[in-house]
Enzyme design. Sequence first.
Site, short mmCIF file in Angstrom:
data_model
loop_
_atom_site.label_atom_id
_atom_site.label_comp_id
_atom_site.label_asym_id
_atom_site.label_seq_id
_atom_site.Cartn_x
_atom_site.Cartn_y
_atom_site.Cartn_z
N SER B 64 0.88 -1.29 0.03
CA SER B 64 -0.17 -0.04 0.09
C SER B 64 0.96 1.32 -0.17
O SER B 64 0.27 2.42 -0.16
CB SER B 64 -0.94 0.09 1.15
OG SER B 64 -0.20 0.31 2.40
N LYS B 101 1.39 4.45 6.99
CA LYS B 101 0.59 5.43 5.96
C LYS B 101 1.24 6.72 6.08
O LYS B 101 1.96 7.04 7.01
CB LYS B 101 -0.89 5.37 6.35
CG LYS B 101 -1.64 4.11 6.36
CD LYS B 101 -1.98 3.68 4.71
CE LYS B 101 -2.59 2.30 4.90
NZ LYS B 101 -1.79 1.07 4.94
#
Lengths: 422, 143
Positions: B64, B101
């Site tokens: 991701s 993230k």
Amino acid sequence: MKLLALVDCDNFYASCERVFRPDLKKTPIVVLSNNDGCVIARSKEAKAMGIKMGVPWFQVKEAYLAQGGKVFSSNFALYGDLSKRVMNILDGMVKRIEIYSIDEAFLDLQHIQNKNQAYEFGVYCRNTIRQWVGIPVRIGIAPTKTLTKVASHIAKNTNDGTGVCCLNKQKDIFHILQALPIREIWGIGHNLSKQLNQLGIYSAYELAQMDIRFIRKKFSVVLERTVRELRGEPCIQIDDHSEPKKQIVVSRSFRDRIESLSELKALISNFAVRAGEKLRHEKQKCSQVSVFISTSRFNKKLQYRGFDSFQFPCPIDDTRSILMGANKVLNTIFKHGYPYAKAGILLSQFSHPAFIQKSLFEATDQLRLKQDANLMQTIDELNSIHTQIYYASQCSGGLSPIQKKMVSPKYTTNWWELPTTK
Amino acid sequence: MTINYLGSISANDLPATFTKFFVEPVSVGFPSPANDYLESPIDLNQYLIKNGAATFLVRVSGDSMLDANIADQAILIVDRSLKPKHGSIVVASLDGDFVCKRLQLKPRLCLLPENPKYKPIYIQHGQDLDIMGTVTAAINKFE
């Protein structure tokens, strides 16, 4: 007034288990001793469930797990690494630090002038360790070590959430000591507190008011120091160079009960070998080796404890001598027909190798001594890089069949066990 | 493309089995002319880690963050002492799981993936978010 601080990690082992398990933020956690025998650490939630310190795991297991508690075998690789980080951070904040145990340190706050500054330093210290390592600590600040222990005790029990307590006004200190039972004072054990109770001394304040000469005469200089420290007079200094060890113990509880002498001998030999490595690592020599064996304290029918020592004519650090001594002791204390649950070896009466008194009757063949030392060094080196050199009386499998069924990963010391993102 | 020469790897960095062949004293005429210029070998820790006590390694699972050059199985250097800012790459625990993230603080608190395959995670009321630390580097291994 000169101030000291005691930094104490809250429920250290349980807190360590939480650092890499954010999912367990509010879950009760207990940590078990080697072999998963007893509870040796409890999170706040586990304490609230009534789990007592040192309680055998099998006694509380069912109810604890049924209520959603989480259990871990001890993971000293993790605790040791996190402890080192906490101590490094503290070391960077002050000029003098005494690392008192894996989860406590005394700091010298000589750079701090007044109470407000000391309190602010405590809050800063606590927030930094919380943020940098993830371990909650509480901080007791006071003019003496004994009073920092009192302050730390208060910091733990206040509900204002700061975890910092600063005691530096005589009036505040006396007020707190009045409510503090003497058995809560650092260095006052069960027996001593009973003796003092018999003299009508119950609170720390009452003890602090005692006549110093009477205390010294009737008890000891150790208690005199405690009394002086309670009055705010520093007697126990910060010790920033740790003393060499005075004894080495290697012991284990067994998963299965052991009845045969030969099996016990093999295990004791493993302990002796490990103890010898530790002894040489500390660069010490010992004159006494002791062995103890005991049955389980829960087996009320068949109970036996054996303990005895062997004295060497001059100090030794050779594993073969330790093995010989340990075997002799074991042969004398061993009794047939008992299911042994625990055993251990203790090396004591240390002397530094540089100051060894040569025995009159011992052969002091210098070449032979040098060869023996070289042999031990070579074996230690080989065994430190995974080659295993065994002595004939040892059994395979290292120290003992340690059982750690529920151990967490070595998050900070092993490449293959790092925490992982989802 | 410019290439900078950073230094050489010393024999001390070679695996133990190799050093035996090189480091043993060899009795020949000259002492090495380099002896006076010996420097300690380059240490990756020094380059990657500023605050050792507050730095932890975390392994990435998933892709991701691929567009931020963080591949699956990369090792992240996470410094807990750096205050995360808007735009920092962070390791956070979200409802009990660690995630890596990019942190967005405005206009709304959000964790942004760096791969169009994944959607931004807007933090809802009642969700449990803790920032563990700031990612200062990622190590991707190719072989």
